[in-house]
Design an enzyme around this catalytic site. Structure first.
Site, PDB file in Angstrom:
ATOM      1  N   GLY A  87      50.188  63.378   1.375  1.00  0.00           N
ATOM      2  CA  GLY A  87      48.945  63.390   2.176  1.00  0.00           C
ATOM      3  C   GLY A  87      49.189  62.426   3.353  1.00  0.00           C
ATOM      4  O   GLY A  87      50.001  61.860   3.494  1.00  0.00           O
ATOM      5  N   ASN A  88      47.993  62.316   4.222  1.00  0.00           N
ATOM      6  CA  ASN A  88      47.841  61.121   5.168  1.00  0.00           C
ATOM      7  C   ASN A  88      46.547  60.770   5.222  1.00  0.00           C
ATOM      8  O   ASN A  88      45.746  61.409   4.384  1.00  0.00           O
ATOM      9  CB  ASN A  88      48.410  61.896   6.515  1.00  0.00           C
ATOM     10  CG  ASN A  88      47.487  63.129   6.894  1.00  0.00           C
ATOM     11  OD1 ASN A  88      46.252  62.928   7.038  1.00  0.00           O
ATOM     12  ND2 ASN A  88      47.960  64.344   6.791  1.00  0.00           N
ATOM     13  N   ARG A  89      46.158  59.928   6.003  1.00  0.00           N
ATOM     14  CA  ARG A  89      45.064  59.188   6.104  1.00  0.00           C
ATOM     15  C   ARG A  89      43.773  59.859   6.972  1.00  0.00           C
ATOM     16  O   ARG A  89      42.865  59.151   7.261  1.00  0.00           O
ATOM     17  CB  ARG A  89      45.152  57.700   6.363  1.00  0.00           C
ATOM     18  CG  ARG A  89      46.058  56.793   5.514  1.00  0.00           C
ATOM     19  CD  ARG A  89      46.288  55.417   6.140  1.00  0.00           C
ATOM     20  NE  ARG A  89      45.045  54.905   6.326  1.00  0.00           N
ATOM     21  CZ  ARG A  89      45.074  53.957   7.357  1.00  0.00           C
ATOM     22  NH1 ARG A  89      46.153  53.496   7.838  1.00  0.00           N
ATOM     23  NH2 ARG A  89      43.805  53.331   7.549  1.00  0.00           N
ATOM     24  N   SER A  90      44.337  60.765   7.527  1.00  0.00           N
ATOM     25  CA  SER A  90      43.268  61.805   8.287  1.00  0.00           C
ATOM     26  C   SER A  90      41.736  61.944   7.634  1.00  0.00           C
ATOM     27  O   SER A  90      41.687  62.316   6.524  1.00  0.00           O
ATOM     28  CB  SER A  90      43.573  62.951   8.961  1.00  0.00           C
ATOM     29  OG  SER A  90      42.702  63.649   9.767  1.00  0.00           O
TER      30      SER A  90
END
Ligand code: C5P
Length: 445
Positions: free
Chosen positions: A236-239
């Site tokens: 995943g990512n931090r958005s």
């Protein structure tokens, strides 16, 4: 709308200075076993609770358990005590109705205005805020019938909380789990102090000037995709999705109808959206590709604000991967583990090369860090020329920049990499700038 959304929700919760009379509806889903926790949290906070359960709910959880935690008898059928006209009495008593879990069938019946049991009859009669916490299998949640039911219910001003993603009742995982009782209770109580749909949140913030996107439909993506590795892990990512939600609110200010295709955006952000926003959940890049292209078939513009994972695991394990500890290991060595990845489709580039509707405007984001080859703008210009979107908003990201509840600064480039505007401020201010530039292009097309 300029305030951070979390601050708005926080204020809504703390503004509840007196105990309320709450009807907790329970529908027929396996998640009904969690309903007593919702009741208990409400009562611990000092509120009075009356449980109304459907016949099918009582196949999953016993009426005595619900009666014991709520301190009142549980109502189910409209004919249990016809002389008391109970659905009217309960609906008038209630200051808030929260249905947890709300099954697919319950959503459909409420949307249709049915009143064939005590719960639907109460909801149809009740004037108080109604909050629904869906729980169902992923296929039921993403089915166009349910999507439409949810969109209509939201348009009518009911709050439909986004379900969680994770392990479902069977062996599979996906979106559709009932959110945690704590979250349901805080969302439900927040609904008591939020303006009704079509109220202040949906109004033009400035109250001045023409609405430049009246009659237009915008598709906006928000959040960050998660690419499953196994039933518990993902890439995943931090958005956070804040910028995408701000864009949706800014587009509504200008009169647009918005479809927000969201990946893992927090419920408090989604619930603060104006009623003109239809929310479609898309957890992975592949889900997002499908949902964006489908929604964009009748859209005037598409804004890709989501952080879409560039890669996904080649295979998704059906069961949780076990840690590999070599025989005789001293547990101190660090054996390498690798996951084979494959490239996800570039949704933005595909919208440019093969638009779902001819002539539609396409806007992208480029979250960049500088490196030894060039600064943020250098990489942004290269991306603008490669992706060829009408507009590309380039922003610097890092530990303190870009992600989450922080201000944003963007340089907006055209498809040649030429600067057309720049702006900085809250995510809402940046959103208003981008929506204004998008409106220029939509109205010139
Ligand atoms: O290449 P990069 O990920 O930096 O591109 C960012 C832009 O492209 C964003 O607008 C993002 O939503 C979009 N994107 C996409 N599909 C991908 C990767 C990114 O639409 N697979």
């Amino acid at each position: 709308m300029d305030e951070p959304y979390t601050a708005v929700c926080q204020r809504a919760v703390t503004a509840l200075e007196r105990p309320r009379r709450v009807v907790v509806g329970v529908a027929g889903s396996i998640a009904a076993y969690k309903a007593p926790f919702v009741v208990r949290l409400l009562r611990q906070a000092g509120h009075e609770v009356k449980v109304v359960a459907t016949e099918s709910a009582l196949r999953f959880i016993g009426a005595p358990a619900l009666a014991a935690v709520s301190g009142r008898t549980v109502s189910t059928g409209v004919f249990d005590d016809p002389a008391a006209v109970e659905h009217v009495a309960v609906a008038e008593w209630a200051e808030l109705v929260v249905v947890a879990p709300a099954s697919a069938d319950l959503l459909a019946r409420v949307r249709a205005g049915r009143a064939d049991d005590m719960l639907t009859a109460t909801i149809l009669t009740c004037q108080a805020p109604i909050v629904l916490a869906p729980a169902m299998h992923t296929q039921m949640w993403v089915n166009p019938a349910t999507r439409e039911n949810v969109a209509v219910l939201r348009e009518r001003g009911l709050t439909v909380i986004e379900p969680d993603s994770g392990r479902l009742t069977g062996k599979d995982s996906g979106v559709g789990r009932m959110p945690d009782p704590e979250l349901i209770v805080s969302q439900a109580l927040a609904a008591l102090t939020q303006p009704a749909a079509g109220g202040a949140a949906a109004q033009d913030a400035s109250g001045e000037g023409d609405k430049r996107l009246e009659g237009r439909h915008l598709v906006i993506s928000a959040g960050g995709t998660r690419e499953p590795i196994d039933p518990v892990r993902y890439l995943g990512n931090r958005s956070s999705g804040r910028q995408g939600c701000a864009l949706a609110a800014a587009a509504v200010e200008q009169g647009a109808r918005v479809t927000l295709v969201q990946a893992h955006v927090a419920c408090d952000l989604l619930n603060a959206l104006p009623a003109q926003v239809t929310v479609v959940a898309a957890g992975t890049a592949s889900d997002m590709l499908r949902a964006v292209r489908e929604s964009a078939r009748n859209a005037d513009a598409v804004i890709m604000a989501a952080a879409v994972a560039d890669y996904r695991p080649v295979t998704v394990a059906a069961s949780k991967l076990k840690k590999q500890v070599p025989a005789g290991s001293d547990h101190l060595s660090e054996p390498v583990m690798s996951i084979e990845l494959t490239t996800n489709p570039d949704i933005l580039a595909g919208l440019v090369s093969d638009p779902p509707r001819p002539g539609q405007i396409v806007v992208g984001f480029a979250a960049e860090t500088g490196d030894e080859n060039g600064d943020v703008l250098f990489h942004g210009r290269a991306k603008a020329r490669r992706k060829r979107a009408h507009l590309l908003a380039v922003n610097a990201v890092g530990e303190e920049l870009g992600f989450g509840d922080v201000p944003n600064a963007v340089v907006v480039l055209d498809a040649h990499g030429t600067e057309v505007a720049r702006g900085q401020g809250s995510k809402m201010e940046v959103a208003r700038l981008l929506i204004s530039l998008t409106a220029d292009l939509v109205n010139a097309a």
